[in-house]
Design a protein around this motif. Sequence first.
Motif, mmCIF file in Angstrom:
data_model
loop_
_atom_site.group_PDB
_atom_site.id
_atom_site.type_symbol
_atom_site.label_atom_id
_atom_site.label_comp_id
_atom_site.label_asym_id
_atom_site.label_seq_id
_atom_site.Cartn_x
_atom_site.Cartn_y
_atom_site.Cartn_z
ATOM 1 N N GLY A 183 0.785 -1.232 0.000
ATOM 2 C CA GLY A 183 0.000 0.000 0.000
ATOM 3 C C GLY A 183 0.808 1.268 0.000
ATOM 4 N N SER A 184 2.095 1.197 -0.362
ATOM 5 C CA SER A 184 2.946 2.384 -0.326
ATOM 6 C C SER A 184 2.299 3.539 -1.075
ATOM 7 N N ASP A 185 2.160 4.684 -0.386
ATOM 8 C CA ASP A 185 1.623 5.940 -0.919
ATOM 9 C C ASP A 185 0.120 5.910 -1.192
ATOM 10 N N TYR A 349 -1.489 -1.644 -14.542
ATOM 11 C CA TYR A 349 -0.817 -0.353 -14.722
ATOM 12 C C TYR A 349 0.198 -0.547 -15.836
ATOM 13 N N GLY A 350 -0.095 0.085 -16.996
ATOM 14 C CA GLY A 350 0.737 -0.085 -18.170
ATOM 15 C C GLY A 350 1.255 1.227 -18.719
ATOM 16 N N LEU A 357 -0.363 8.888 -15.202
ATOM 17 C CA LEU A 357 -0.131 8.873 -13.754
ATOM 18 C C LEU A 357 1.260 8.293 -13.488
ATOM 19 N N PRO A 358 2.312 9.054 -13.746
ATOM 20 C CA PRO A 358 3.664 8.519 -13.534
ATOM 21 C C PRO A 358 3.916 8.209 -12.060
ATOM 22 N N HIS A 364 6.763 3.633 -6.842
ATOM 23 C CA HIS A 364 5.505 3.391 -6.150
ATOM 24 C C HIS A 364 4.357 4.225 -6.730
ATOM 25 N N PRO A 365 3.171 3.633 -6.848
ATOM 26 C CA PRO A 365 2.006 4.374 -7.350
ATOM 27 C C PRO A 365 1.460 5.341 -6.308
ATOM 28 N N ASP A 366 0.790 6.388 -6.773
ATOM 29 C CA ASP A 366 0.137 7.326 -5.860
ATOM 30 C C ASP A 366 -1.281 6.848 -5.565
#
Length: 398
Positions: A183-185, A349-350, A357-358, A364-366
């Motif tokens: 769950g990072s970020d 996520y591709g 959404l970089p 890690h995703p936001d």
Amino acid sequence: MPTDDLITTRLTTGLLRGALDVERTAHGLLPHRLPAWARAQNTDGQLAMAESQPSGVRLAFRTRATAVELDVLPTKRVYVGAPPRPDGVYELLVDGRPVHRATATGGNILTVDMTAGTFEHRPGPAATLRFTGLADGVKDVEIWLPHNETTELVALRADAPVEPAPDPGRRVWLHHGSSISHGSDAAGPTSTWPALAASLTGVELVNLGLGGGALLDPFVARTLRDAPADLISVKIGINLVNADLMRLRAFTPAVHGFLDTVREGHPTTPLLVVSPVLCPIHEDTPGPSVPDLSALGEGRIRFVAAGHPAERAAGKLTLGVIRDELARIVAPRAAEDPHLHYLDGRGLYGEADAAELPLPDGLHPDAATHRRMGERFAALAFGPDGAFADVREAPASG
């Protein structure tokens, strides 16, 4: 300070969901996501920290109370050279609907020096969370603990008696992955992508997403083998590149061994192998991942790949290599095992997502990306053609 007219309820394991072990400390209860025997086989401080962070762990009880207090002792992380991290979030749900959010001040401090690889622990005081104004009448209450902050549970009080919530009778989804699954970020504990997917599909989540710890460790495989589950998914790849832990020669038999071990305890349980989501810095460049020192100098955390694409010839792993090999591993096994499935993580996520959404720190995703991944996993895994689509409601099996 506690409110005098509230009733104190003894904290027991019966009030907890999502934890595989609970340690009784000098302060109270410390939920763990790996059992004690597995923790004893671990020598990695990062994994020890990650498994004690209660991603997916929640208190679940039935009560008429309109006011609830929870005393907690959090352990907060401080990264040398980086800005302060936000406090962990506690989320209270009533009958499955979010009602309150809170944070805890004080607590222990864990100082992490990423460049030196060191950890320093400083003790601190407990805090009291207060949730008031709950609707009257019997209701099921959940308090989701911070997914990214180790939390000891010290005391629970309410203005009416509290009892463990009844078994919801939902299918149990056991998921293992990296910090992205941890769950990072994410915005909060119910907003990690696995928690969102579980909410959307009505399953009971046990999250073994372990930040930095999805490394095909045999003790993790045995933990998955032994844990009750109706659905199992394992997301493999990014941490092996992050840590530059093994070469292709070791990777392939390690994956086979990991899956064999899980199958010892769950021979017919739907088992979904998920390859890495897109991570541009490691698609074609091996690890390890290292902090970008120029970003640290600006007070930001960002990661870069320290390997070189040419090292693939020597067997170094990249995400592209791992995806190809996972697909090659699963295909013949699935021909013999109709309950084994494969999902390309780029479906979550591709490339188009990365353009929109970089990844803020390169890895890690936001929060917005967690939501997108949760919605997509729900559709891909639980949809009509998904790995979990045809599984009927049944008691969790060992």
